[in-house]
Design a protein around this motif. Structure first.
Motif, PDB file in Angstrom:
ATOM      1  N   PHE A 185      -3.270   1.403 -16.507  1.00  0.00           N
ATOM      2  CA  PHE A 185      -2.679   2.360 -15.572  1.00  0.00           C
ATOM      3  C   PHE A 185      -3.681   3.439 -15.169  1.00  0.00           C
ATOM      4  O   PHE A 185      -3.717   3.855 -14.010  1.00  0.00           O
ATOM      5  N   THR A 186      -4.512   3.855 -16.105  1.00  0.00           N
ATOM      6  CA  THR A 186      -5.543   4.842 -15.774  1.00  0.00           C
ATOM      7  C   THR A 186      -6.515   4.261 -14.749  1.00  0.00           C
ATOM      8  O   THR A 186      -6.856   4.918 -13.759  1.00  0.00           O
ATOM      9  N   ALA A 187      -6.947   3.026 -14.970  1.00  0.00           N
ATOM     10  CA  ALA A 187      -7.858   2.371 -14.023  1.00  0.00           C
ATOM     11  C   ALA A 187      -7.190   2.175 -12.667  1.00  0.00           C
ATOM     12  O   ALA A 187      -7.833   2.338 -11.622  1.00  0.00           O
ATOM     13  N   ALA A 188      -5.915   1.833 -12.667  1.00  0.00           N
ATOM     14  CA  ALA A 188      -5.198   1.626 -11.404  1.00  0.00           C
ATOM     15  C   ALA A 188      -5.159   2.919 -10.595  1.00  0.00           C
ATOM     16  O   ALA A 188      -5.372   2.904  -9.373  1.00  0.00           O
TER      17      ALA A 188
ATOM     18  N   SER B 218      -7.738   3.238  -4.331  1.00  0.00           N
ATOM     19  CA  SER B 218      -8.280   2.969  -2.988  1.00  0.00           C
ATOM     20  C   SER B 218      -8.673   1.504  -2.832  1.00  0.00           C
ATOM     21  O   SER B 218      -8.791   1.009  -1.715  1.00  0.00           O
ATOM     22  N   ARG B 219      -8.853   0.798  -3.932  1.00  0.00           N
ATOM     23  CA  ARG B 219      -9.209  -0.618  -3.873  1.00  0.00           C
ATOM     24  C   ARG B 219      -8.004  -1.532  -3.660  1.00  0.00           C
ATOM     25  O   ARG B 219      -8.169  -2.703  -3.344  1.00  0.00           O
ATOM     26  N   PHE B 220      -6.814  -0.992  -3.887  1.00  0.00           N
ATOM     27  CA  PHE B 220      -5.604  -1.804  -3.689  1.00  0.00           C
ATOM     28  C   PHE B 220      -5.403  -2.006  -2.197  1.00  0.00           C
ATOM     29  O   PHE B 220      -5.207  -1.053  -1.448  1.00  0.00           O
ATOM     30  N   ASP B 221      -5.459  -3.263  -1.788  1.00  0.00           N
ATOM     31  CA  ASP B 221      -5.359  -3.547  -0.353  1.00  0.00           C
ATOM     32  C   ASP B 221      -4.002  -4.122   0.049  1.00  0.00           C
ATOM     33  O   ASP B 221      -3.781  -4.437   1.207  1.00  0.00           O
ATOM     34  N   GLY B 222      -3.101  -4.279  -0.914  1.00  0.00           N
ATOM     35  CA  GLY B 222      -1.760  -4.722  -0.597  1.00  0.00           C
ATOM     36  C   GLY B 222      -1.586  -6.215  -0.423  1.00  0.00           C
ATOM     37  O   GLY B 222      -0.508  -6.674  -0.074  1.00  0.00           O
ATOM     38  N   ARG B 223      -2.638  -7.008  -0.667  1.00  0.00           N
ATOM     39  CA  ARG B 223      -2.503  -8.459  -0.508  1.00  0.00           C
ATOM     40  C   ARG B 223      -1.628  -9.071  -1.580  1.00  0.00           C
ATOM     41  O   ARG B 223      -1.201 -10.211  -1.468  1.00  0.00           O
ATOM     42  N   SER B 224      -1.367  -8.320  -2.637  1.00  0.00           N
ATOM     43  CA  SER B 224      -0.496  -8.807  -3.703  1.00  0.00           C
ATOM     44  C   SER B 224       0.495  -7.712  -4.054  1.00  0.00           C
ATOM     45  O   SER B 224       0.366  -6.572  -3.626  1.00  0.00           O
ATOM     46  N   ASP B 225       1.457  -8.078  -4.855  1.00  0.00           N
ATOM     47  CA  ASP B 225       2.416  -7.129  -5.387  1.00  0.00           C
ATOM     48  C   ASP B 225       1.670  -6.166  -6.318  1.00  0.00           C
ATOM     49  O   ASP B 225       0.667  -6.546  -6.933  1.00  0.00           O
TER      50      ASP B 225
ATOM     51  N   VAL C  37       0.841  -1.198   0.000  1.00  0.00           N
ATOM     52  CA  VAL C  37       0.000   0.000   0.000  1.00  0.00           C
ATOM     53  C   VAL C  37       0.876   1.249   0.000  1.00  0.00           C
ATOM     54  O   VAL C  37       0.621   2.204  -0.746  1.00  0.00           O
ATOM     55  N   LYS C  38       1.943   1.245   0.801  1.00  0.00           N
ATOM     56  CA  LYS C  38       2.837   2.410   0.859  1.00  0.00           C
ATOM     57  C   LYS C  38       3.560   2.615  -0.473  1.00  0.00           C
ATOM     58  O   LYS C  38       3.799   3.750  -0.884  1.00  0.00           O
ATOM     59  N   GLU C  39       3.908   1.505  -1.143  1.00  0.00           N
ATOM     60  CA  GLU C  39       4.564   1.617  -2.448  1.00  0.00           C
ATOM     61  C   GLU C  39       3.657   2.358  -3.426  1.00  0.00           C
ATOM     62  O   GLU C  39       4.098   3.260  -4.137  1.00  0.00           O
ATOM     63  N   LEU C  40       2.385   1.995  -3.447  1.00  0.00           N
ATOM     64  CA  LEU C  40       1.444   2.650  -4.352  1.00  0.00           C
ATOM     65  C   LEU C  40       1.207   4.102  -3.925  1.00  0.00           C
ATOM     66  O   LEU C  40       1.165   4.994  -4.774  1.00  0.00           O
TER      67      LEU C  40
END
Length: 187
Positions: free
Chosen positions: A58-61, A66-73, A11-14
């Motif tokens: 990348f636009t969608a990302a 906010s949906r990225f929860d960090g469970r994956s790379d 999450v911090k990386e993003l």
């Protein structure tokens, strides 16, 4: 590293990537080749399509960060978004083909023995044959054969029932075998 720490790192990386231009550029340069190669390998070598879908990914990302929860790379997360963009693309093409009444229904099975080591010429022929198939057939072959997804997962991505997807897969394998066999005879 615990799961919680791993999630926080992702999450911090993003967050860092989206915090300023330099962070974004570094993240984008690191992520772009993997996402692009994923898409170009699944779009039959269509570079323009892969570029468009990469941009959409990348636009969608960014829109869905906010949906990225960090469970994956983050790369895995981006490839998941790319897979959905590819599915959207195939669905749009399918709708257009259906509207124009161009869709053909063909029946044979994919030749299993040809899944061994392939040379550049074979891969080029396979890409050409894939491009010649209707979008829905191309999509199901990409997801089930290339991505090795279960039929149920491919059905979800395609917005179809499992039975409809199995039927589509049968027709796609049949169409692929016919077209691939015809290419062999042309040589």
């Amino acid at each position: 590293m615990t799961v919680r720490t791993s999630i926080e790192v992702g999450v911090k990386e993003l967050e860092k990537a989206l915090a300023d231009d330099a962070g974004f550029e570094a993240w984008y340069r690191r992520s772009l080749p993997r996402v692009y190669s994923y898409l170009v390998s699944r779009s039959g070598g269509d570079v323009a399509l892969a570029e468009d879908l990469t941009q959409q990914t990348f636009t969608a990302a960014i829109d869905q960060r906010s949906r990225f929860d960090g469970r994956s790379d983050t790369i895995t997360w981006l490839c998941g978004i790319a897979r959905h963009k590819l599915a959207d693309h195939f669905r749009a093409i399918e709708r257009d083909e259906r509207r124009r009444m161009r869709m053909e229904v063909r029946q044979i099975q994919l030749d299993g023995e040809r899944r061994t080591e392939l040379g550049l010429e074979d891969r080029t022929m396979i890409a050409e044959v894939l491009r010649s198939l209707p979008a829905s057939q191309r999509a199901v072959l990409v997801f089930v054969v290339l991505d090795d997804l279960p039929v149920a997962d491919a059905a979800r991505l395609l917005g179809k029932s499992r039975g409809a997807t199995e039927s589509l897969l049968f027709r796609a394998r049949d169409s692929f075998r016919r077209a691939y066999g015809a290419e062999d005879r042309d040589d």
